[in-house]
Enzyme design. Structure first.
Site, PDB file in Angstrom:
ATOM      1  CE  LYS A   1     -18.205  57.469  30.079  1.00  0.00           C
ATOM      2  NZ  LYS A   1     -17.925  58.563  31.053  1.00  0.00           N
TER       3      LYS A   1
ATOM      4  CG  HIS B   1     -23.252  57.167  30.125  1.00  0.00           C
ATOM      5  ND1 HIS B   1     -23.346  58.413  30.697  1.00  0.00           N
ATOM      6  CD2 HIS B   1     -24.521  56.786  29.824  1.00  0.00           C
ATOM      7  CE1 HIS B   1     -24.633  58.776  30.731  1.00  0.00           C
ATOM      8  NE2 HIS B   1     -25.364  57.804  30.203  1.00  0.00           N
TER       9      HIS B   1
ATOM     10  CD  GLU C   1     -28.507  58.997  29.230  1.00  0.00           C
ATOM     11  OE1 GLU C   1     -28.031  60.032  29.736  1.00  0.00           O
ATOM     12  OE2 GLU C   1     -28.279  57.861  29.702  1.00  0.00           O
TER      13      GLU C   1
ATOM     14  CE1 TYR D   1     -21.638  62.137  29.270  1.00  0.00           C
ATOM     15  CE2 TYR D   1     -20.529  61.785  27.177  1.00  0.00           C
ATOM     16  CZ  TYR D   1     -20.895  61.343  28.440  1.00  0.00           C
ATOM     17  OH  TYR D   1     -20.496  60.092  28.868  1.00  0.00           O
TER      18      TYR D   1
ATOM     19  CG  ASN E   1     -15.716  57.738  34.002  1.00  0.00           C
ATOM     20  OD1 ASN E   1     -16.041  57.602  32.831  1.00  0.00           O
ATOM     21  ND2 ASN E   1     -16.385  58.519  34.839  1.00  0.00           N
TER      22      ASN E   1
HETATM   23  P1  IDP Z   1     -21.404  60.031  35.675  1.00  0.00           P
HETATM   24  O1  IDP Z   1     -20.821  59.498  34.384  1.00  0.00           O
HETATM   25  O2  IDP Z   1     -20.908  59.262  36.871  1.00  0.00           O
HETATM   26  O3  IDP Z   1     -22.905  60.156  35.644  1.00  0.00           O
HETATM   27  P2  IDP Z   1     -21.296  62.928  35.329  1.00  0.00           P
HETATM   28  O4  IDP Z   1     -21.143  63.917  36.441  1.00  0.00           O
HETATM   29  O5  IDP Z   1     -22.637  62.819  34.682  1.00  0.00           O
HETATM   30  O6  IDP Z   1     -20.800  61.510  35.884  1.00  0.00           O
HETATM   31  O7  IDP Z   1     -20.204  63.293  34.238  1.00  0.00           O
HETATM   32  C1  IDP Z   1     -20.273  62.744  32.940  1.00  0.00           C
HETATM   33  C2  IDP Z   1     -18.873  62.325  32.529  1.00  0.00           C
HETATM   34  O8  IDP Z   1     -18.047  63.492  32.426  1.00  0.00           O
HETATM   35  C3  IDP Z   1     -18.128  61.434  33.530  1.00  0.00           C
HETATM   36  O9  IDP Z   1     -18.474  60.078  33.451  1.00  0.00           O
HETATM   37  C4  IDP Z   1     -16.692  61.686  33.136  1.00  0.00           C
HETATM   38  O10 IDP Z   1     -16.326  60.965  31.946  1.00  0.00           O
HETATM   39  C5  IDP Z   1     -16.717  63.186  32.821  1.00  0.00           C
HETATM   40  N1  IDP Z   1     -16.380  64.000  33.986  1.00  0.00           N
HETATM   41  C6  IDP Z   1     -17.160  64.243  35.078  1.00  0.00           C
HETATM   42  N2  IDP Z   1     -16.533  65.056  35.953  1.00  0.00           N
HETATM   43  C7  IDP Z   1     -15.338  65.356  35.402  1.00  0.00           C
HETATM   44  C8  IDP Z   1     -14.219  66.161  35.816  1.00  0.00           C
HETATM   45  O11 IDP Z   1     -14.226  66.779  36.895  1.00  0.00           O
HETATM   46  N3  IDP Z   1     -13.156  66.214  34.960  1.00  0.00           N
HETATM   47  C9  IDP Z   1     -13.124  65.553  33.761  1.00  0.00           C
HETATM   48  N4  IDP Z   1     -14.145  64.810  33.331  1.00  0.00           N
HETATM   49  C10 IDP Z   1     -15.246  64.687  34.137  1.00  0.00           C
HETATM   50 MG    MG Z   2     -24.106  61.389  34.463  1.00  0.00          MG
END
Ligand code: IDP
Ligand code: MG
Length: 140
Positions: free
Chosen positions: A11, A117, A128, A51, A114
């Protein structure tokens, strides 16, 4: 067990800090192999579509802005049980909950920024991968 594939993104928080190599090393050391890779600037349309599953979530708009805030590295990873293996190496979504030694524990800036992905299931991995790569761009 036969090798399977998953989809991965490094990312913008990570490309900005010039740590793509460190992240790829973690993936490789964890038993995954990069079989396709390119550095791209995601468009707003691509990020929204990628997304779309999160479009009702409060963080959707911010997430789209973040994912288009700089270049990303999209990649196809191959290995035994690749989807689950990659999720293990990545660690929990929120770096505060991520296990020691995981990419998100070591490198993530926040729950949003974070660093990586990873697909969450075999079927999403297939979709994807096809969203960003043609079959002839994947060289195992
Ligand atoms: P993942 O990436 O671990 O699969 P997902 O729940 O699919 O997590 O969420 C997609 C992305 O959305 C996350 O990697 C993160 O960048 C963002 N995200 C998820 N939850 C939050 C939140 O509570 N606040 C802000 N961004 C979030
Ligand atoms: Mg996810």
């Amino acid at each position: 067990m036969a090798a399977t594939r998953t989809f991965s993104i490094i990312k913008p928080d990570a490309t900005r800090r010039n740590i793509t190599g460190k992240i790829i090393s973690k993936l490789e050391e964890g038993g995954l192999r990069v079989v396709a890779q390119k550095r791209i600037q995601m468009t707003e349309d691509q990020a929204k579509q990628f997304y779309a599953v999160h479009k009702e979530r409060p963080f959707y708009g911010d997430l789209v802005s973040f994912m288009t805030s700089g270049p990303v590295v999209v990649q196809v990873l191959e290995g035994e049980d690749a989807v689950a293996r990659n999720r293990e190496i990545m660690g929990a979504t929120n770096p505060a909950d991520a296990a020691d030694g995981t990419i998100r524990k070591e490198f993530a800036e926040s729950i949003e920024a974070n660093s990586v992905h990873g697909s969450d299931a075999a079927e999403t991995a297939k979709e994807e991968i096809a969203f960003f790569f043609t079959e002839d761009e994947i060289v195992g």
